[in-house]
Scaffold this active site. Structure first.
Site, PDB file in Angstrom:
ATOM      1  N   CYS A  48       8.072  41.322  55.587  1.00 19.26           N
ATOM      2  CA  CYS A  48       7.031  40.646  54.814  1.00 19.26           C
ATOM      3  C   CYS A  48       6.185  39.789  55.742  1.00 19.26           C
ATOM      4  O   CYS A  48       6.679  39.224  56.706  1.00 19.26           O
ATOM      5  CB  CYS A  48       7.579  39.769  53.708  1.00 19.26           C
ATOM      6  SG  CYS A  48       8.659  40.594  52.555  1.00 19.26           S
ATOM      7  N   ARG A  93       4.756  44.157  59.500  1.00 16.86           N
ATOM      8  CA  ARG A  93       5.948  43.443  59.020  1.00 16.86           C
ATOM      9  C   ARG A  93       6.449  43.991  57.680  1.00 16.86           C
ATOM     10  O   ARG A  93       7.548  43.666  57.249  1.00 16.86           O
ATOM     11  CB  ARG A  93       5.624  41.958  58.850  1.00 16.86           C
ATOM     12  CG  ARG A  93       5.242  41.274  60.134  1.00 16.86           C
ATOM     13  CD  ARG A  93       5.065  39.807  59.891  1.00 16.86           C
ATOM     14  NE  ARG A  93       6.338  39.194  59.624  1.00 16.86           N
ATOM     15  CZ  ARG A  93       7.110  38.623  60.530  1.00 16.86           C
ATOM     16  NH1 ARG A  93       6.728  38.582  61.776  1.00 16.86           N
ATOM     17  NH2 ARG A  93       8.261  38.088  60.198  1.00 16.86           N
ATOM     18  N   TRP A 110       7.829  43.834  52.025  1.00 18.36           N
ATOM     19  CA  TRP A 110       8.874  44.822  52.316  1.00 18.36           C
ATOM     20  C   TRP A 110       9.945  44.522  51.285  1.00 18.36           C
ATOM     21  O   TRP A 110      10.629  43.504  51.372  1.00 18.36           O
ATOM     22  CB  TRP A 110       9.377  44.636  53.747  1.00 18.36           C
ATOM     23  CG  TRP A 110      10.340  45.696  54.196  1.00 18.36           C
ATOM     24  CD1 TRP A 110      10.030  46.881  54.794  1.00 18.36           C
ATOM     25  CD2 TRP A 110      11.773  45.661  54.111  1.00 18.36           C
ATOM     26  NE1 TRP A 110      11.184  47.591  55.071  1.00 18.36           N
ATOM     27  CE2 TRP A 110      12.261  46.865  54.658  1.00 18.36           C
ATOM     28  CE3 TRP A 110      12.690  44.741  53.612  1.00 18.36           C
ATOM     29  CZ2 TRP A 110      13.618  47.172  54.728  1.00 18.36           C
ATOM     30  CZ3 TRP A 110      14.051  45.044  53.674  1.00 18.36           C
ATOM     31  CH2 TRP A 110      14.492  46.256  54.239  1.00 18.36           C
ATOM     32  N   ASN A 126       8.877  34.976  51.982  1.00 14.81           N
ATOM     33  CA  ASN A 126       9.564  35.944  52.830  1.00 14.81           C
ATOM     34  C   ASN A 126      11.011  35.480  52.919  1.00 14.81           C
ATOM     35  O   ASN A 126      11.260  34.326  53.229  1.00 14.81           O
ATOM     36  CB  ASN A 126       8.896  35.930  54.215  1.00 14.81           C
ATOM     37  CG  ASN A 126       9.517  36.940  55.165  1.00 14.81           C
ATOM     38  OD1 ASN A 126      10.332  37.757  54.761  1.00 14.81           O
ATOM     39  ND2 ASN A 126       9.121  36.867  56.420  1.00 14.81           N
ATOM     40  N   GLY A 127      11.970  36.359  52.619  1.00 19.81           N
ATOM     41  CA  GLY A 127      13.377  35.964  52.677  1.00 19.81           C
ATOM     42  C   GLY A 127      14.077  36.350  51.392  1.00 19.81           C
ATOM     43  O   GLY A 127      13.578  37.151  50.606  1.00 19.81           O
ATOM     44  N   GLU A 129      18.562  56.046  72.525  1.00 18.39           N
ATOM     45  CA  GLU A 129      17.215  55.526  72.254  1.00 18.39           C
ATOM     46  C   GLU A 129      16.261  56.672  71.884  1.00 18.39           C
ATOM     47  O   GLU A 129      15.454  56.543  70.956  1.00 18.39           O
ATOM     48  CB  GLU A 129      16.711  54.759  73.490  1.00 18.39           C
ATOM     49  CG  GLU A 129      15.277  54.247  73.425  1.00 18.39           C
ATOM     50  CD  GLU A 129      15.022  53.209  72.331  1.00 18.39           C
ATOM     51  OE1 GLU A 129      15.974  52.774  71.663  1.00 18.39           O
ATOM     52  OE2 GLU A 129      13.846  52.849  72.145  1.00 18.39           O
ATOM     53  N   LYS A 137      14.289  56.867  68.390  1.00 21.29           N
ATOM     54  CA  LYS A 137      12.821  56.967  68.309  1.00 21.29           C
ATOM     55  C   LYS A 137      12.426  58.137  67.416  1.00 21.29           C
ATOM     56  O   LYS A 137      11.555  58.006  66.553  1.00 21.29           O
ATOM     57  CB  LYS A 137      12.190  57.174  69.691  1.00 21.29           C
ATOM     58  CG  LYS A 137      12.135  56.021  70.639  1.00 21.29           C
ATOM     59  CD  LYS A 137      11.217  54.898  70.261  1.00 21.29           C
ATOM     60  CE  LYS A 137      11.928  53.898  69.400  1.00 21.29           C
ATOM     61  NZ  LYS A 137      12.418  52.693  70.014  1.00 21.29           N
ATOM     62  N   GLU A 170      13.238  57.432  63.707  1.00 24.13           N
ATOM     63  CA  GLU A 170      12.386  56.396  63.111  1.00 24.13           C
ATOM     64  C   GLU A 170      11.017  56.906  62.716  1.00 24.13           C
ATOM     65  O   GLU A 170      10.524  56.597  61.653  1.00 24.13           O
ATOM     66  CB  GLU A 170      12.135  55.278  64.139  1.00 24.13           C
ATOM     67  CG  GLU A 170      13.173  54.240  64.249  1.00 24.13           C
ATOM     68  CD  GLU A 170      12.691  53.142  65.158  1.00 24.13           C
ATOM     69  OE1 GLU A 170      12.534  52.018  64.687  1.00 24.13           O
ATOM     70  OE2 GLU A 170      12.463  53.389  66.361  1.00 24.13           O
ATOM     71  N   HIS A 221      33.268  68.022  72.236  1.00 18.06           N
ATOM     72  CA  HIS A 221      34.332  67.514  71.356  1.00 18.06           C
ATOM     73  C   HIS A 221      33.882  67.443  69.894  1.00 18.06           C
ATOM     74  O   HIS A 221      34.487  66.726  69.107  1.00 18.06           O
ATOM     75  CB  HIS A 221      34.789  66.128  71.833  1.00 18.06           C
ATOM     76  CG  HIS A 221      35.384  66.160  73.214  1.00 18.06           C
ATOM     77  ND1 HIS A 221      36.612  66.716  73.491  1.00 18.06           N
ATOM     78  CD2 HIS A 221      34.884  65.751  74.403  1.00 18.06           C
ATOM     79  CE1 HIS A 221      36.855  66.629  74.796  1.00 18.06           C
ATOM     80  NE2 HIS A 221      35.817  66.040  75.369  1.00 18.06           N
ATOM     81  N   LYS A 244       8.706  45.888  61.225  1.00 15.73           N
ATOM     82  CA  LYS A 244       8.872  45.565  62.639  1.00 15.73           C
ATOM     83  C   LYS A 244       9.991  44.572  62.891  1.00 15.73           C
ATOM     84  O   LYS A 244      10.756  44.699  63.836  1.00 15.73           O
ATOM     85  CB  LYS A 244       7.546  45.033  63.183  1.00 15.73           C
ATOM     86  CG  LYS A 244       7.563  44.663  64.653  1.00 15.73           C
ATOM     87  CD  LYS A 244       7.672  45.875  65.532  1.00 15.73           C
ATOM     88  CE  LYS A 244       7.648  45.548  67.011  1.00 15.73           C
ATOM     89  NZ  LYS A 244       8.204  46.676  67.795  1.00 15.73           N
TER      90      LYS A 244
HETATM   91  O1  M6R Z   1      12.910  42.340  67.405  1.00 10.52           O
HETATM   92  P1  M6R Z   1      14.244  42.876  67.750  1.00 10.52           P
HETATM   93  O2  M6R Z   1      14.325  43.408  69.153  1.00 10.52           O
HETATM   94  O3  M6R Z   1      15.369  41.908  67.497  1.00 10.52           O
HETATM   95  O4  M6R Z   1      14.473  44.110  66.788  1.00 10.52           O
HETATM   96  C1  M6R Z   1      15.692  44.805  66.756  1.00 10.52           C
HETATM   97  C2  M6R Z   1      15.555  46.110  66.005  1.00 10.52           C
HETATM   98  O5  M6R Z   1      15.239  45.876  64.669  1.00 10.52           O
HETATM   99  C3  M6R Z   1      14.484  47.004  66.624  1.00 10.52           C
HETATM  100  O6  M6R Z   1      14.765  47.283  67.957  1.00 10.52           O
HETATM  101  C4  M6R Z   1      14.377  48.336  65.854  1.00 10.52           C
HETATM  102  O7  M6R Z   1      15.536  49.092  66.035  1.00 10.52           O
HETATM  103  C5  M6R Z   1      13.130  49.072  66.312  1.00 10.52           C
HETATM  104  N1  M6R Z   1      12.453  49.603  65.189  1.00 10.52           N
HETATM  105  C6  M6R Z   1      13.418  50.163  67.262  1.00 10.52           C
HETATM  106  O8  M6R Z   1      12.317  50.929  67.579  1.00 10.52           O
END
Ligand code: M6R
Length: 616
Positions: free
Chosen positions: A2, A27, A74, A100-101, A489, A493, A496, A512, A611
């Site tokens: 948010c 956000r 969000w 927000n929260g 990673e 990616k 996501e 395995h 984000k």
């Molecule tokens: O802001 P942060 O590095 O603490 O965020 C952690 C994760 O939420 C963040 O890395 C998330 O996995 C990303 N979307 C990865 O691309």
């Protein structure tokens, strides 16, 4: 999660808020809304969908007021509907709130408010909070000091359990705004005859670079052209106004199609910034002024504990590999969300590290607080200056990667890898690494930005490969040692941003279990090391090939794969082992990006994600 923007000044609040919301959209983007105080009342517009949709509806209304609050959502409590979007208005029509929260005791408060005659139009905890403020406001007498709204918000928050960043206005007090935070980031931009409340700096930098980072438990009251800050327990706070070091241009898309692509291409500069001024004069080690620990302190440390979430957790795994390999100090890595609850036994002389791009991730913040509660010194590797994690840690290392807007982390990750490599060197040189090896290591890291640039020059060729693989719905990413976290990673990616099922595995683990997935329909991306494990990884590739699996191989220049083993090959420059994870990351970023684009996905705003994850 948010985004909040509140404006009080001389300009048209709606225009400034809509611009701010657009910059904060990363956000949360399931719905958006705004409220403007005008004509002795309030105009509220809230719509499901993106900020552009809200702007289109706002354009149809006459919104001339100079005070307002706004929000991108969000969803947590309640589905994605216009009614659940913020701002919320109290049932007596006086109090308007964005939040927000999560208010954890909202059910009990709602029951109480129902007995007092308050009505609810949404399913949200926020509307409950809004009506509780209205309830206290109705009971609060005018006190001649103009603090009735502030006092009502303060009273309300003392009854609330949970987390919040809020901005509140009142139709009876058209020149005032109150904002407060606990567990959700909130800043105050101090401009020229105007004040802006926002969830983060990107919403305000087009108006001002002067910013106050509010702390948990603080309330800001903006009135009569000025502001005061106080705490929930009524202590006055002297505000510290910081200057934001980046400009509005840093957060603009420029000529790029997406922020993610822009940020992939910004990596050479981000890596330079991570290193800048951090090598010793003799060129044999790194220096980190912000750690606030002496070499003697470091000699007492017999273990590091690294925690983070998501991509940052992958950076922790690389840090583990590098520190254990070069400094020979044991490292433990934990998900922040798990560390917080599993009551892990820690060594007496452990040093705790968290990694967080945003510095606001609630799980990581909670892990940091838990470790501090147990008396451990806690360091943070953060990108966002002034973030909660940066402020609450005992010391740390800023990444200086610049704003990262794309939801999928790219330049922040490689910058975290660079800082991990430098930190491994720093502690290795306090132990057994020789001067000569230190100099080699430093020189190797200094070459990384140029080598990343060379990989980026292959972007078109990588895009061609990506387009040919975009039709597949399952992928494996395989690597060993420091390349295993890069396999994780790469898989993250791809998941996501393209919604493709992908898994990362240590290459030798494949046989395995995961090898059962292999068919012509499930390609594998191999991250191939040089040296002793090269032949082992080649054997794993043969096993895939024998089962008709397609292979994309990412290999170092100078390494030769058996003819026909890989269907597609991407080469990266030969490098020092400490630099390898950084260089290997760039092709997997580009592959994922171009596959997502080829599938028509919204790369910068993937579904269900935001984000910065500031709720548990
Ligand atoms: O802001 P942060 O590095 O603490 O965020 C952690 C994760 O939420 C963040 O890395 C998330 O996995 C990303 N979307 C990865 O691309």
């Amino acid at each position: 999660m948010c985004g909040i923007v509140g404006y009080i000044g001389k300009q048209k609040a709606s225009s400034i808020m809509l611009e701010g919301l657009k910059r904060l959209e990363y956000r949360g983007y399931d719905s958006a809304g705004l409220a403007v105080l005008q004509n002795d009342g309030v105009t509220v517009i809230k719509k499901i969908g993106r900020v552009d949709n809200l702007s289109a509806h706002a354009a149809k209304q006459k919104l001339s007021g100079h005070v307002g609050i706004s929000h991108t959502r969000w969803a947590t409590h309640g589905g994605v509907t216009d009614a659940n979007a913020h701002p919320h208005v109290s049932s007596d029509g006086k109090i308007v709130l964005v939040h927000n929260g999560v208010i954890e005791n909202y059910v009990a408060i709602k029951k109480f408010l129902l007995t007092k005659g308050y009505d609810f139009e949404s399913e949200t905890d926020t509307e409950v909070l809004c009506n509780l403020i209205a309830y206290h406001y109705a009971k609060e007498p005018e006190n001649g000091e103009g603090t009735r709204l502030l006092d009502s918000v303060r009273k309300t928050l003392s009854h609330v359990e949970g987390t919040y960043g809020i901005a509140v206005v009142c139709t009876e007090r058209p020149d005032e705004m109150v904002a407060a935070r606990k567990g959700s980031p909130l800043i105050l931009g101090v401009g020229d005859h105007e004040h802006i409340i926002a969830s983060d700096v990107s919403a305000i930098i087009s108006r001002t670079q002067n910013v106050v980072y509010l702390k948990d438990g603080e309330l800001v009251h903006i009135a009569k052209g000025g502001f005061t800050i106080s705490t929930l327990d009524l202590t006055d706070v002297s505000p510290v106004i910081d200057t934001v070091t980046w400009s509005v241009d840093d957060a603009e898309l420029g000529d790029h199609d997406h922020y993610m692509l822009k940020e992939i291409f910004e990596q050479p500069a981000a890596l330079e910034n991570a290193m800048r001024g951090r090598f010793s004069a003799d060129g044999s080690t790194a220096n980190f002024g912000g750690l606030n620990l002496t070499a003697a302190d470091f000699r007492q440390i017999d273990r590091f504990v690294f925690t983070s979430c998501g991509t940052g957790w992958h950076a922790c795994l690389v840090a583990e590999h590098l520190i254990e390999r070069y400094a020979r100090i044991p490292v433990e890595v934990d998900y922040a969300s798990e560390f917080r609850y599993r009551n892990a036994p820690l060594d007496r002389d452990a040093l705790f590290f968290v990694i967080s791009q945003s510095g606001e991730t609630i799980d990581t913040l909670a892990a940091l607080r838990e470790a501090k509660r147990k008396g451990y010194k806690c360091m943070a590797i953060c990108n966002v200056v002034g973030s909660t994690i940066a402020r609450e840690s005992d010391g740390g290392i800023y990444q200086h990667a610049g704003p990262e807007i794309g939801v999928a982390s790219t330049k922040a990750f490689t910058s975290q890898l660079m800082i991990s490599a430098m930190f491994a060197l720093y502690v290795a040189r306090m132990r057994d690494m020789s001067f000569a090896d230190g100099v080699d290591y430093v020189n190797a890291l200094k070459q990384v930005p140029a080598k990343v640039t060379r990989i980026l020059q292959q972007a078109d060729a990588i895009a061609d490969i990506a387009r040919r693989y975009a039709k597949y719905n399952d992928f494996l990413f395989l690597g060993r040692l420091s390349l295993f976290p890069i396999a994780l990673e790469g898989a993250l990616k791809l998941k996501e941003i393209s919604y493709i099922h992908a898994e990362g595995y240590p290459a030798a683990e494949m046989k395995h279990g995961p090898i059962a997935l292999i068919s012509e329909e499930c390609p594998s991306v191999f991250l191939v090391p040089k040296g002793e494990l090269f032949n082992k990884v080649v054997s794993s590739m043969q096993e895939i090939k024998a089962r008709k699996g397609r292979i994309i191989a990412i290999i170092l220049e100078g390494c030769e794969l058996p003819e026909g083993l890989a269907d597609d090959v991407i080469t990266i420059p030969d490098c020092h082992d400490a630099a390898l994870p950084i260089l290997a990351t760039v092709p997997v970023q580009l592959l994922s990006y171009h596959i997502a684009v080829a599938r028509g996905c919204d790369v910068d705003k993937p579904r269900n994600l935001a984000k910065s994850v500031t709720v548990e």
